[in-house]
Enzyme design. Sequence first.
Site, PDB file in Angstrom:
ATOM      1  N   CYS A 118      32.156   2.817 -13.484  1.00  0.00           N
ATOM      2  CA  CYS A 118      32.877   1.625 -13.921  1.00  0.00           C
ATOM      3  C   CYS A 118      32.103   0.390 -13.453  1.00  0.00           C
ATOM      4  O   CYS A 118      31.584   0.373 -12.321  1.00  0.00           O
ATOM      5  CB  CYS A 118      34.289   1.615 -13.348  1.00  0.00           C
ATOM      6  SG  CYS A 118      35.260   3.028 -13.899  1.00  0.00           S
ATOM      7  N   GLY A 172      35.130   8.315  -5.750  1.00  0.00           N
ATOM      8  CA  GLY A 172      35.039   9.455  -6.646  1.00  0.00           C
ATOM      9  C   GLY A 172      36.190   9.582  -7.624  1.00  0.00           C
ATOM     10  O   GLY A 172      37.241   8.970  -7.459  1.00  0.00           O
ATOM     11  N   GLU A 173      35.948  10.384  -8.651  1.00  0.00           N
ATOM     12  CA  GLU A 173      36.946  10.644  -9.681  1.00  0.00           C
ATOM     13  C   GLU A 173      37.512  12.054  -9.420  1.00  0.00           C
ATOM     14  O   GLU A 173      36.858  13.063  -9.695  1.00  0.00           O
ATOM     15  CB  GLU A 173      36.274  10.558 -11.063  1.00  0.00           C
ATOM     16  CG  GLU A 173      37.107  11.037 -12.231  1.00  0.00           C
ATOM     17  CD  GLU A 173      38.536  10.481 -12.247  1.00  0.00           C
ATOM     18  OE1 GLU A 173      38.721   9.261 -12.284  1.00  0.00           O
ATOM     19  OE2 GLU A 173      39.474  11.311 -12.205  1.00  0.00           O
ATOM     20  N   SER A 204      44.810   9.368  -8.596  1.00  0.00           N
ATOM     21  CA  SER A 204      44.430   8.221  -9.422  1.00  0.00           C
ATOM     22  C   SER A 204      43.226   8.636 -10.255  1.00  0.00           C
ATOM     23  O   SER A 204      42.259   9.184  -9.737  1.00  0.00           O
ATOM     24  CB  SER A 204      44.063   7.042  -8.521  1.00  0.00           C
ATOM     25  OG  SER A 204      43.514   5.989  -9.283  1.00  0.00           O
ATOM     26  N   SER A 226      43.913   4.379 -13.985  1.00  0.00           N
ATOM     27  CA  SER A 226      43.161   3.129 -13.893  1.00  0.00           C
ATOM     28  C   SER A 226      42.927   2.605 -15.302  1.00  0.00           C
ATOM     29  O   SER A 226      42.015   3.045 -16.001  1.00  0.00           O
ATOM     30  CB  SER A 226      41.832   3.384 -13.173  1.00  0.00           C
ATOM     31  OG  SER A 226      42.100   3.696 -11.824  1.00  0.00           O
ATOM     32  N   ASN A 303      37.810  -6.876  -5.749  1.00  0.00           N
ATOM     33  CA  ASN A 303      36.939  -7.059  -4.594  1.00  0.00           C
ATOM     34  C   ASN A 303      35.533  -7.258  -5.122  1.00  0.00           C
ATOM     35  O   ASN A 303      34.938  -6.300  -5.624  1.00  0.00           O
ATOM     36  CB  ASN A 303      36.951  -5.807  -3.707  1.00  0.00           C
ATOM     37  CG  ASN A 303      38.112  -5.833  -2.764  1.00  0.00           C
ATOM     38  OD1 ASN A 303      38.204  -6.689  -1.891  1.00  0.00           O
ATOM     39  ND2 ASN A 303      39.023  -4.903  -2.963  1.00  0.00           N
ATOM     40  N   CYS A 346      37.527  -0.286  -1.908  1.00  0.00           N
ATOM     41  CA  CYS A 346      36.902   0.923  -2.449  1.00  0.00           C
ATOM     42  C   CYS A 346      35.371   0.884  -2.476  1.00  0.00           C
ATOM     43  O   CYS A 346      34.784   0.035  -3.129  1.00  0.00           O
ATOM     44  CB  CYS A 346      37.439   1.126  -3.871  1.00  0.00           C
ATOM     45  SG  CYS A 346      36.660   2.411  -4.804  1.00  0.00           S
TER      46      CYS A 346
HETATM   47  N1  SAH Z   1      38.193   7.282  -9.650  1.00  0.00           N
HETATM   48  C1  SAH Z   1      39.587   7.087  -9.555  1.00  0.00           C
HETATM   49  C2  SAH Z   1      40.075   6.916  -8.151  1.00  0.00           C
HETATM   50  C3  SAH Z   1      39.246   6.104  -7.208  1.00  0.00           C
HETATM   51  S1  SAH Z   1      39.104   4.393  -7.578  1.00  0.00           S
HETATM   52  C4  SAH Z   1      40.033   5.926 -10.415  1.00  0.00           C
HETATM   53  O1  SAH Z   1      39.187   5.195 -10.914  1.00  0.00           O
HETATM   54  O2  SAH Z   1      41.235   5.780 -10.601  1.00  0.00           O
HETATM   55  C5  SAH Z   1      40.665   3.784  -6.994  1.00  0.00           C
HETATM   56  C6  SAH Z   1      41.063   2.433  -7.579  1.00  0.00           C
HETATM   57  O3  SAH Z   1      40.225   1.389  -7.067  1.00  0.00           O
HETATM   58  C7  SAH Z   1      40.935   2.400  -9.087  1.00  0.00           C
HETATM   59  O4  SAH Z   1      42.074   1.877  -9.707  1.00  0.00           O
HETATM   60  C8  SAH Z   1      39.762   1.489  -9.263  1.00  0.00           C
HETATM   61  O5  SAH Z   1      39.785   0.914 -10.511  1.00  0.00           O
HETATM   62  C9  SAH Z   1      39.905   0.524  -8.116  1.00  0.00           C
HETATM   63  N2  SAH Z   1      38.686  -0.252  -7.844  1.00  0.00           N
HETATM   64  C10 SAH Z   1      37.414   0.142  -7.977  1.00  0.00           C
HETATM   65  N3  SAH Z   1      36.562  -0.854  -7.664  1.00  0.00           N
HETATM   66  C11 SAH Z   1      37.309  -1.912  -7.328  1.00  0.00           C
HETATM   67  C12 SAH Z   1      37.020  -3.264  -6.915  1.00  0.00           C
HETATM   68  N4  SAH Z   1      35.770  -3.682  -6.779  1.00  0.00           N
HETATM   69  N5  SAH Z   1      38.048  -4.081  -6.664  1.00  0.00           N
HETATM   70  C13 SAH Z   1      39.326  -3.653  -6.783  1.00  0.00           C
HETATM   71  N6  SAH Z   1      39.665  -2.409  -7.165  1.00  0.00           N
HETATM   72  C14 SAH Z   1      38.668  -1.544  -7.445  1.00  0.00           C
HETATM   73 FE1  SF4 Z   2      35.425   4.198 -11.870  1.00  0.00          FE
HETATM   74 FE2  SF4 Z   2      37.073   5.281 -10.015  1.00  0.00          FE
HETATM   75 FE3  SF4 Z   2      34.575   6.202 -10.326  1.00  0.00          FE
HETATM   76 FE4  SF4 Z   2      34.946   3.802  -9.279  1.00  0.00          FE
HETATM   77  S1  SF4 Z   2      35.579   5.726  -8.379  1.00  0.00           S
HETATM   78  S2  SF4 Z   2      33.419   4.374 -10.861  1.00  0.00           S
HETATM   79  S3  SF4 Z   2      36.738   3.107 -10.407  1.00  0.00           S
HETATM   80  S4  SF4 Z   2      36.195   6.281 -11.849  1.00  0.00           S
END
Ligand code: SAH
Ligand code: SF4
Length: 367
Positions: A118, A172-173, A204, A226, A303, A346
């Site tokens: 992402c 991680g996912e 999540s 997400s 963040n 995160c």
């Molecule tokens: N991979 C999974 C779970 C881990 S990320 C997922 O994406 O849902 C957990 C959450 O942190 C997710 O909702 C993600 O979008 C959020 N997140 C990731 N990077 C972020 C950032 N820089 N600022 C705020 N939230 C963030």
């Molecule tokens: Fe996207 Fe969640 Fe993986 Fe970050 S940890 S890259 S928010 S899927």
Amino acid sequence: MVNGKVNLLGLDVDALTAQCDEWGQKAFRALQLSQWIHQRGCADFEQMTNLAKSFRARLEETACVVAPPVIADRIATDGTRKWLFDVGDGNAVETVFIPETGRGTLCVSSQAGCAVKCSFCSTGRQGFARNLRVDEIIGQLWYANHALGQYERVGTCSTDRAITNVVFMGMGEPLQNYAATLSALRLMIDDHAYGLSRRRVTVSTSGVVPMIDRLREDCPVSLAISLHAPDDQLRDQLVPLNRKYPLAELLAACRRYLADAPRDFVTFEYVMLDGVNDSDAQAHALLRLVGDLPCKFNLIPFNPVPGSGLKKSSPVRVQAFAQVLGDEGIITTVRKTRGDDIDAACGQLAGEVRDRTRSITIKELVR
Ligand code: SAH
Ligand code: SF4
């Protein structure tokens, strides 16, 4: 395996029962072992006095109970605590404990890095290293229980638990590491292990549709999605996995999930990005997207991630966005930023370690 010994933190109760069978032990021994390890935090087989001496000797030779080594432990002024675990080859994963009145939430990691990539996520920008094993996921919970003094309270009058909730919102996912996540979830909710309620364990996901269905069948727990965008065009950019599983499919999977879920709603997480996904028009588009699906929204202040070119939305914009959703009766919360002074967001601290390990060894970072 650690030095040829099987790490019992990696076995859910079924796997431990099978292992006990191999050792010529009856099934109830697995329950006793599980209670010693997960409920009392015991790693020393000698102390497991309700097991036969010969079995304890066998365990000593062939098994162990080991969490990944901790390379940093920081406590923020607001009480948020963060550990960084060394998972080898220069990779580190993080675990965050967030204390609140009446509950304590542990945020665990499921992978070193992440392949979803992402654009706003520090973990995603680090790339993918590898899946964590069950012992490495459960090791985070086991270690945190120790560090928070939970195991010292066993047998005392205090029934308060330090950790009441677990969320898979670290690195991680989780649904791209399905088998290990599933075993870890089973241990978390098992009455002979951590005994958490399904409602208090949340997976999540960025939207791995087939695995949302698998989770519904195998081990339904609370689900957070997400979302981050109201349409495929934008979501394709922010969450590249959307190109494989577009919004219509994702929302259909959420509806199916609710039929078996322990909660009667899905939580949508939505990172607020200035000028990207935070307009009133986009909030209205979200309302049309979710329709009558029972859901809550959790708006997350971004963040900032260096090099992403993205900025956080102003608090005024976040409030206005929340208002549009709230006016239509959708419960909408704005996540408080916690542990700012320890980079508790995160992927931030682990990212820092990874960058620095390019030139120095992880050992030099211990402080
Ligand atoms: N991979 C999974 C779970 C881990 S990320 C997922 O994406 O849902 C957990 C959450 O942190 C997710 O909702 C993600 O979008 C959020 N997140 C990731 N990077 C972020 C950032 N820089 N600022 C705020 N939230 C963030
Ligand atoms: Fe996207 Fe969640 Fe993986 Fe970050 S940890 S890259 S928010 S899927």
